[in-house]
Enzyme design. Sequence first.
Site, PDB file in Angstrom:
ATOM      1  N   PRO A 117       1.034  -1.588  -0.307  1.00  0.00           N
ATOM      2  CA  PRO A 117       0.358   0.038   0.053  1.00  0.00           C
ATOM      3  C   PRO A 117       1.071   1.497  -0.146  1.00  0.00           C
ATOM      4  O   PRO A 117       2.200   1.282   0.379  1.00  0.00           O
ATOM      5  CB  PRO A 117       0.056  -0.010   1.190  1.00  0.00           C
ATOM      6  CG  PRO A 117      -0.273  -1.445   2.438  1.00  0.00           C
ATOM      7  CD  PRO A 117       0.363  -2.355   1.664  1.00  0.00           C
ATOM      8  N   ASP A 118       0.475   2.440  -0.663  1.00  0.00           N
ATOM      9  CA  ASP A 118       1.083   3.749  -0.700  1.00  0.00           C
ATOM     10  C   ASP A 118       0.762   4.522   0.901  1.00  0.00           C
ATOM     11  O   ASP A 118       0.493   3.712   1.837  1.00  0.00           O
ATOM     12  CB  ASP A 118       0.445   4.812  -1.613  1.00  0.00           C
ATOM     13  CG  ASP A 118      -0.671   5.012  -1.612  1.00  0.00           C
ATOM     14  OD1 ASP A 118      -1.713   4.225  -0.722  1.00  0.00           O
ATOM     15  OD2 ASP A 118      -1.365   5.450  -2.518  1.00  0.00           O
ATOM     16  N   PHE A 119       1.331   5.964   1.433  1.00  0.00           N
ATOM     17  CA  PHE A 119       1.171   6.220   2.348  1.00  0.00           C
ATOM     18  C   PHE A 119      -0.279   6.467   2.723  1.00  0.00           C
ATOM     19  O   PHE A 119      -1.323   6.923   3.723  1.00  0.00           O
ATOM     20  CB  PHE A 119       1.648   7.408   2.708  1.00  0.00           C
ATOM     21  CG  PHE A 119       3.463   6.909   3.539  1.00  0.00           C
ATOM     22  CD1 PHE A 119       3.040   5.770   3.879  1.00  0.00           C
ATOM     23  CD2 PHE A 119       4.064   7.433   3.578  1.00  0.00           C
ATOM     24  CE1 PHE A 119       4.522   5.011   4.697  1.00  0.00           C
ATOM     25  CE2 PHE A 119       5.263   7.114   4.869  1.00  0.00           C
ATOM     26  CZ  PHE A 119       5.630   5.755   4.421  1.00  0.00           C
ATOM     27  N   ARG A 120      -0.643   7.366   1.361  1.00  0.00           N
ATOM     28  CA  ARG A 120      -1.771   8.507   1.664  1.00  0.00           C
ATOM     29  C   ARG A 120      -3.400   8.275   0.947  1.00  0.00           C
ATOM     30  O   ARG A 120      -4.266   9.329   0.806  1.00  0.00           O
ATOM     31  CB  ARG A 120      -1.939  10.225   1.500  1.00  0.00           C
ATOM     32  CG  ARG A 120      -0.181  10.895   2.214  1.00  0.00           C
ATOM     33  CD  ARG A 120       0.305  11.700   1.889  1.00  0.00           C
ATOM     34  NE  ARG A 120       1.532  11.988   2.275  1.00  0.00           N
ATOM     35  CZ  ARG A 120       2.722  11.506   2.373  1.00  0.00           C
ATOM     36  NH1 ARG A 120       3.445  11.309   1.977  1.00  0.00           N
ATOM     37  NH2 ARG A 120       3.668  12.040   3.556  1.00  0.00           N
ATOM     38  N   ASN A 161      10.356   5.256  -2.623  1.00  0.00           N
ATOM     39  CA  ASN A 161      10.170   3.639  -2.226  1.00  0.00           C
ATOM     40  C   ASN A 161      11.240   3.508  -1.440  1.00  0.00           C
ATOM     41  O   ASN A 161      12.617   3.140  -1.743  1.00  0.00           O
ATOM     42  CB  ASN A 161       9.362   3.287  -3.202  1.00  0.00           C
ATOM     43  CG  ASN A 161       8.425   3.820  -3.976  1.00  0.00           C
ATOM     44  OD1 ASN A 161       8.710   4.433  -3.444  1.00  0.00           O
ATOM     45  ND2 ASN A 161       8.041   3.107  -4.668  1.00  0.00           N
ATOM     46  N   ASP A 185      11.096  -0.254  -1.416  1.00  0.00           N
ATOM     47  CA  ASP A 185      10.721  -1.928  -1.349  1.00  0.00           C
ATOM     48  C   ASP A 185      11.900  -2.464  -2.185  1.00  0.00           C
ATOM     49  O   ASP A 185      11.691  -3.818  -2.789  1.00  0.00           O
ATOM     50  CB  ASP A 185       9.469  -1.552  -1.535  1.00  0.00           C
ATOM     51  CG  ASP A 185       9.012  -1.173  -3.139  1.00  0.00           C
ATOM     52  OD1 ASP A 185      10.247  -0.659  -4.296  1.00  0.00           O
ATOM     53  OD2 ASP A 185       7.975  -0.475  -3.271  1.00  0.00           O
ATOM     54  N   HIS A 233      16.000   7.596  -0.464  1.00  0.00           N
ATOM     55  CA  HIS A 233      14.919   6.994   1.294  1.00  0.00           C
ATOM     56  C   HIS A 233      15.721   5.713   1.277  1.00  0.00           C
ATOM     57  O   HIS A 233      15.251   4.784   2.568  1.00  0.00           O
ATOM     58  CB  HIS A 233      13.171   7.154   1.760  1.00  0.00           C
ATOM     59  CG  HIS A 233      13.104   8.231   0.960  1.00  0.00           C
ATOM     60  ND1 HIS A 233      10.861   8.964   0.756  1.00  0.00           N
ATOM     61  CD2 HIS A 233      12.979   9.523   1.187  1.00  0.00           C
ATOM     62  CE1 HIS A 233      11.178   9.651   0.447  1.00  0.00           C
ATOM     63  NE2 HIS A 233      11.831  10.367   0.785  1.00  0.00           N
TER      64      HIS A 233
HETATM   65  P1  CNA Z   1       2.262   8.842  -1.226  1.00  0.00           P
HETATM   66  O1  CNA Z   1       2.073  10.126  -0.464  1.00  0.00           O
HETATM   67  O2  CNA Z   1       1.790   7.989  -0.277  1.00  0.00           O
HETATM   68  O3  CNA Z   1       1.454   9.400  -2.711  1.00  0.00           O
HETATM   69  C1  CNA Z   1       1.433   8.506  -3.653  1.00  0.00           C
HETATM   70  C2  CNA Z   1       0.442   8.050  -4.905  1.00  0.00           C
HETATM   71  O4  CNA Z   1       0.560   8.360  -5.667  1.00  0.00           O
HETATM   72  C3  CNA Z   1      -1.197   9.752  -4.487  1.00  0.00           C
HETATM   73  O5  CNA Z   1      -0.617  10.666  -5.362  1.00  0.00           O
HETATM   74  C4  CNA Z   1      -1.632   8.357  -5.097  1.00  0.00           C
HETATM   75  O6  CNA Z   1      -3.005   9.001  -5.606  1.00  0.00           O
HETATM   76  C5  CNA Z   1      -1.043   7.620  -6.357  1.00  0.00           C
HETATM   77  N1  CNA Z   1      -0.820   6.694  -7.053  1.00  0.00           N
HETATM   78  C6  CNA Z   1      -1.621   5.204  -5.985  1.00  0.00           C
HETATM   79  N2  CNA Z   1      -1.259   4.500  -6.214  1.00  0.00           N
HETATM   80  C7  CNA Z   1      -1.451   4.844  -7.192  1.00  0.00           C
HETATM   81  C8  CNA Z   1      -1.909   3.733  -9.218  1.00  0.00           C
HETATM   82  N3  CNA Z   1      -1.813   2.735  -9.289  1.00  0.00           N
HETATM   83  N4  CNA Z   1      -0.932   4.599 -10.085  1.00  0.00           N
HETATM   84  C9  CNA Z   1      -1.062   6.379  -9.921  1.00  0.00           C
HETATM   85  N5  CNA Z   1      -1.087   6.542  -8.940  1.00  0.00           N
HETATM   86  C10 CNA Z   1      -1.140   6.075  -8.113  1.00  0.00           C
HETATM   87  O7  CNA Z   1       3.771   8.260  -1.632  1.00  0.00           O
HETATM   88  P2  CNA Z   1       4.552   9.126  -2.150  1.00  0.00           P
HETATM   89  O8  CNA Z   1       5.822   8.162  -2.426  1.00  0.00           O
HETATM   90  O9  CNA Z   1       4.582  10.197  -2.928  1.00  0.00           O
HETATM   91  O10 CNA Z   1       5.483   9.483  -0.287  1.00  0.00           O
HETATM   92  C11 CNA Z   1       6.701   9.521   0.161  1.00  0.00           C
HETATM   93  C12 CNA Z   1       6.812   8.290   1.106  1.00  0.00           C
HETATM   94  C13 CNA Z   1       6.187   7.104   0.759  1.00  0.00           C
HETATM   95  C14 CNA Z   1       8.322   7.823   1.257  1.00  0.00           C
HETATM   96  O11 CNA Z   1       8.936   8.385   2.305  1.00  0.00           O
HETATM   97  C15 CNA Z   1       8.669   6.442   0.915  1.00  0.00           C
HETATM   98  O12 CNA Z   1       9.355   5.832   1.631  1.00  0.00           O
HETATM   99  C16 CNA Z   1       6.762   5.821   1.581  1.00  0.00           C
HETATM  100  N6  CNA Z   1       6.677   4.760   0.798  1.00  0.00           N
HETATM  101  C17 CNA Z   1       7.244   3.723   0.341  1.00  0.00           C
HETATM  102  C18 CNA Z   1       6.421   2.702  -0.189  1.00  0.00           C
HETATM  103  C19 CNA Z   1       7.099   2.009  -0.609  1.00  0.00           C
HETATM  104  O13 CNA Z   1       8.630   1.459  -0.742  1.00  0.00           O
HETATM  105  N7  CNA Z   1       6.910   0.807  -1.784  1.00  0.00           N
HETATM  106  C20 CNA Z   1       4.494   2.540   0.813  1.00  0.00           C
HETATM  107  C21 CNA Z   1       4.847   3.148   0.992  1.00  0.00           C
HETATM  108  C22 CNA Z   1       5.199   4.669   1.932  1.00  0.00           C
END
Ligand code: CNA
Length: 282
Positions: free
Chosen positions: A45-48, A120, A122, A139
């Site tokens: 999952p993402d964060f927000r 990311n 991951d 990060h």
């Molecule tokens: P965020 O703030 O959660 O934003 C994610 C963005 O992606 C949002 O604008 C969503 O609308 C958009 N989104 C989600 N799913 C999709 C999709 N399938 N297609 C297109 N757009 C989509 O995450 P950010 O990366 O901007 O925030 C930075 C943080 C998140 C970093 O410090 C990371 O370390 C941290 N993070 C990383 C992971 C990972 O490594 N996979 C997971 C969760 C958080």
Amino acid sequence: RGPTLSSAAADRITLDKMVESLREGVYEKILVVAGAGISCSAGIPDFRTPGSGLYDNLHEYDLPYPEAIFDIDFYRKNPMPFVTLSKEIWPGVKYRPTITHCFLSLLGKRGILQRIYTQNIDGLEAIAGVNPELLVECHGNFRSSGCIDCGSSYNADDCKSSMVMQGEAPICTSCGGLVKPTIVFFGEVMPNRFSQLVHVDVASCDLVIVLGTSLLVDPVASIPNWVKSDVHRCLINRDVVGSFILNKPTDVFLEGDCDEIVRKLCQLVGWEDELDQIYSHT
Ligand code: CNA
């Protein structure tokens, strides 16, 4: 005299023009800024994103506030939330790269990737075959680890077995402090690689592609603003973020799911078979 309306319209980037330029090899130095959204279809999952994002699903960790999971002082008091998260997302254990990671790998293989700045942790860009030289993991990553007190490095495999197998934070053999992977927590400095490369990369790129990020965490969020004013910028995201404003002549916004959009882009450019080949080998 400034540009006339018609010449401004002629210069305006559109999806069609971007596809044509990609097909004809006009872009040679593509700068990518990526975030958690590119890994959502892998199952991380993402964060927000409301509802599914990590910040809405941290109840089990009993955190005082969501960002505490990446707070060094909180880790010192209670490492378990981060250990539990690490166990879940440790690279190579459970998740595989998505079509979007493979698209980034494809740009690298075609020799038109200047650099990927990923937020990311991951490790899926590297697993998708992106050359480490072309990658800045802003990060940090799980491939190395160290003590949060004395800074001594700690064997990453031992860190992995403590966290993933035993579900506990390793203890530093030099000072008895807590060890963690070299993931950048809030308030920690970014890897040197970021400041060493970013100035040259923003000055020399000829296209910026931003994918799956809310562009809320600086300094990465500012990268798209640092490029020259005439550089084309493409945002592939579920929503408009950062300084991307609709109708800016240099910007194109491709709204929706990044896997679907990059596949469509590859179809249009004629790269879909190559994309699928990379995907089938990851
Ligand atoms: P965020 O703030 O959660 O934003 C994610 C963005 O992606 C949002 O604008 C969503 O609308 C958009 N989104 C989600 N799913 C999709 C999709 N399938 N297609 C297109 N757009 C989509 O995450 P950010 O990366 O901007 O925030 C930075 C943080 C998140 C970093 O410090 C990371 O370390 C941290 N993070 C990383 C992971 C990972 O490594 N996979 C997971 C969760 C958080």
